[in-house]
Design an enzyme around this catalytic site. Structure first.
Site, PDB file in Angstrom:
ATOM      1  N   ASP A 204       0.849  -1.197   0.000  1.00 43.29           N
ATOM      2  CA  ASP A 204       0.000   0.000   0.000  1.00 43.29           C
ATOM      3  C   ASP A 204       0.887   1.251   0.000  1.00 43.29           C
ATOM      4  O   ASP A 204       1.867   1.327   0.749  1.00 43.29           O
ATOM      5  CB  ASP A 204      -0.868  -0.032   1.271  1.00 43.29           C
ATOM      6  CG  ASP A 204      -1.944   1.024   1.270  1.00 43.29           C
ATOM      7  OD1 ASP A 204      -2.814   0.966   0.391  1.00 43.29           O
ATOM      8  OD2 ASP A 204      -1.912   1.904   2.153  1.00 43.29           O
ATOM      9  N   HIS A 335     -10.267  -0.748  -6.042  1.00 44.05           N
ATOM     10  CA  HIS A 335     -11.227  -0.290  -5.031  1.00 44.05           C
ATOM     11  C   HIS A 335     -11.160   1.217  -4.776  1.00 44.05           C
ATOM     12  O   HIS A 335     -11.885   1.715  -3.912  1.00 44.05           O
ATOM     13  CB  HIS A 335     -10.968  -1.061  -3.732  1.00 44.05           C
ATOM     14  CG  HIS A 335      -9.602  -0.756  -3.169  1.00 44.05           C
ATOM     15  ND1 HIS A 335      -8.441  -1.106  -3.811  1.00 44.05           N
ATOM     16  CD2 HIS A 335      -9.222  -0.102  -2.053  1.00 44.05           C
ATOM     17  CE1 HIS A 335      -7.406  -0.687  -3.111  1.00 44.05           C
ATOM     18  NE2 HIS A 335      -7.854  -0.079  -2.034  1.00 44.05           N
TER      19      HIS A 335
HETATM   20  C1  GLC Z   1      -4.208   3.123  -0.725  1.00 43.86           C
HETATM   21  C2  GLC Z   1      -5.426   2.229  -0.732  1.00 43.86           C
HETATM   22  C3  GLC Z   1      -6.600   3.048  -0.319  1.00 43.86           C
HETATM   23  C4  GLC Z   1      -6.357   3.555   1.085  1.00 43.86           C
HETATM   24  C5  GLC Z   1      -5.046   4.326   1.168  1.00 43.86           C
HETATM   25  C6  GLC Z   1      -4.616   4.527   2.578  1.00 43.86           C
HETATM   26  O1  GLC Z   1      -4.285   4.129  -1.667  1.00 43.86           O
HETATM   27  O2  GLC Z   1      -5.570   1.632  -1.978  1.00 43.86           O
HETATM   28  O3  GLC Z   1      -7.797   2.315  -0.369  1.00 43.86           O
HETATM   29  O4  GLC Z   1      -7.405   4.367   1.491  1.00 43.86           O
HETATM   30  O5  GLC Z   1      -3.997   3.623   0.544  1.00 43.86           O
HETATM   31  O6  GLC Z   1      -4.175   3.318   3.131  1.00 43.86           O
END
Ligand code: GLC
Length: 542
Positions: A204, A335
């Site tokens: 992430d 997502h």
């Molecule tokens: C990434 C994830 C997202 C999340 C963010 C913070 O971009 O894909 O869904 O909200 O990180 O963890």
């Protein structure tokens, strides 16, 4: 060319599951791990993807629906137990499916015991696990950094009289990767899942883990709209100092080392989520000697305008910047993005799926896109995503709605008398697995055919890519070649008929058309494409 790309994450197709929305088995209206286990046959036998990536299922207060982790080495009771995870993993492996888990190294939950301890006092042994700073003399935050989800990136802590950094929600404090203990502990988290047998990790916001050690102010952005297409305050700055410090390359090499320790017989893989406006910067994360991430996610198809020229440009640039020996990848949905079918329309979404599954590089598909699922309208009372609450219009609930399995109420996602956590699409009776499987021309039939072709024709999985210039402006035409085998892909991005005229007089046989109604010999010097039609064509052996 001449290079062999045969590892599972190179030849395979990755399918992203958002666990909350895939299949509920315990009657709470939220998907769970036993639900995924119960759908493994679908993934392995019906659809026949090669790997699944699961968004976070770890214990979490769910401020950001699992991307706020309060224990990195367990499963949230809403999703199951470590035991149910192991069963799912075993079931996947028994069917030849690889499993990729999400690893969230940039931030934990503010309810993680590490943070609770860190914020308990300035002398806490975990104080340096997060990024704490004094206020400026006037009481304002230490610098001008902004949170991705709106507002500033610093939260004042009354008890200890300092600010802490949160690049996302205030409930997601940033871990301090400059602290060796944090690094070691997060590596151990990786090992915990790799030891259990997972095949890879999706990292992430990978490039955010190392920031400017001096925490300098970001400069103003002279062209905010050009950078992002959004008028968001976040883009009022150039994000120069709050991410992607050059030290991140060392961090990636070390992470790679952790994965490589598992040997080459069952290679483990890391794919990193990153946002860089400069595509070369993204590609730099393969590493100079391919010693960093196996793949930095390539989101360029999502941000490009949906025209043949712009899309070809994305592919040509991708081909040009992936370092020698590195392997490209493409993404059309996840997502965090509006659904493909909502962004470009149902008909072009089929062209998009044909593109994704015939380019040179690993495709990552988003659950439901194989059906042509679209965004579901969310009323104010149904909003879950905190981003929507902070910045209306930017929420991501619409693309996270339950998977549509069949025509029963709740689309087979959860029991009939249960309220699903997000609403089900109004047209689920037409757009669902059970109905579409039986329809010869459905989006799932197209997706299955494309997946099958990719498996049957090595030129589509691992062959070289060569753009063909002989098409009209609104068509993107390319060749995939491997040894003696060649496939031509011709995609019509317009709603009008088009004729592709290859200069060389050659015949080919259509293996699949997006319309799924023709398998025939064609003359490639005048190949007619109907509106919104894409074709994969086998061309005579060389
Ligand atoms: C990434 C994830 C997202 C999340 C963010 C913070 O971009 O894909 O869904 O909200 O990180 O963890």
């Amino acid at each position: 060319m001449g290079q062999e790309f045969s590892l599972w994450w190179q030849t395979g197709v990755i399918y992203q599951i958002y666990p909350r929305s895939f299949q509920d088995t315990n009657g709470d209206g939220i998907g769970d791990i036993p639900g995924i286990t119960s759908r493994l046959d679908y993934l392995a036998d019906t659809l026949r993807v090669d790997a699944i990536w699961l968004s976070p299922f770890y214990p979490s207060p769910m401020a950001d629906f699992g991307y706020d982790v309060s224990n990195y080495v367990d499963v949230d009771p809403v999703f199951g137990t470590l035991g149910s995870f192991d069963e799912m993993l075993q079931g996947a492996h028994d069917r030849g499916l690889k499993v990729i888990v999400d690893w969230v190294p940039n931030h934990s939950s503010d309810q993680h015991p590490w943070f609770l301890e860190s914020r308990s006092s300035r002398d806490s042994l975990k104080r340096e696990w997060y990024v704490w700073r004094d206020a400026k003399p006037d009481g304002s935050p230490p610098n001008n950094w902004l949170s991705w989800f709106g507002g500033g990136a610093w939260e004042w802590d009354e008890t200890t009289g300092q600010y802490y950094l949160h690049s996302f929600l205030k409930e997601q404090p940033d871990l301090n990767w400059r602290n060796p203990e944090v690094k070691r502990t997060m590596h151990d988290v990786l090992r915990f899942w790799l030891d259990r047998g997972v095949d890879g990790v999706r990292i992430d916001v990978a490039n955010m883990i190392l920031k400017d050690p001096e925490l300098r102010d970001n400069p103003p952005n002279p062209e905010p709209a050009a950078t992002s297409g959004h008028a968001r305050a976040y883009w009022s700055q150039v994000h120069l100092y709050d991410k992607s410090h050059p030290d991140v390359h060392d961090a990636f090499r070390e992470i790679r080392g952790v994965l490589d320790d598992y040997g080459t017989s069952a290679p483990r893989m890391a794919v990193g989520e990153m946002f860089e406006s400069d595509r070369r910067a993204s590609a730099s994360y393969y590493g100079n000697n391919l010693d960093e991430l196996h793949m930095p996610f390539n989101f360029a198809l999502i941000s490009a305008p949906w025209t043949a020229q712009a899309v070809r440009n994305v592919v040509d640039i991708t081909e040009a910047i992936v370092p020698a020996g590195g392997w490209p990848n493409y993404v059309l949905g996840n997502h965090d993005q509006h659904r493909l079918a909502s962004r470009i329309g149902a008909e072009q979404a089929r062209v998009g799926m044909t593109l994704l599954l015939t380019l040179r590089g690993t495709p990552t598909m988003y659950y439901g896109d194989e059906l042509g699922m679209h965004d579901v309208p969310i009323t104010l009372e149904q909003v879950h995503d905190p981003w929507e609450l902070n910045e209306p219009g930017l929420g991501r609930d619409a693309e996270r709605t339950p998977m549509q399995w069949n025509t029963q109420p709740n689309a087979g996602f959860c029991a009939l008398d249960v309220q699903p956590w997000l609403p089900i699409a109004g047209d689920y009776r037409e757009i669902n697995v059970a109905v579409e499987r039986e329809e010869q021309s459905s989006t799932i039939s197209l997706t299955r055919s494309l997946l099958e072709l990719r498996r049957a024709h090595p030129c589509l999985a691992v062959g070289s890519y060569r753009p063909v210039d002989d098409g009209p402006e609104s068509c993107f035409v390319y060749l995939r070649e491997h040894e003696q085998h060649r496939c031509l892909v011709a995609l019509n991005f317009s709603a009008e008929s088009q004729t592709v005229a290859l200069q060389k007089r050659e015949r080919g046989s259509i293996l699949v058309s997006t319309h799924l109604d023709r398998v025939e010999e064609v003359d490639l010097s005048r190949l007619h494409l109907r509106p919104n039609e894409g074709c994969v064509i086998e061309v005579g052996r060389r």
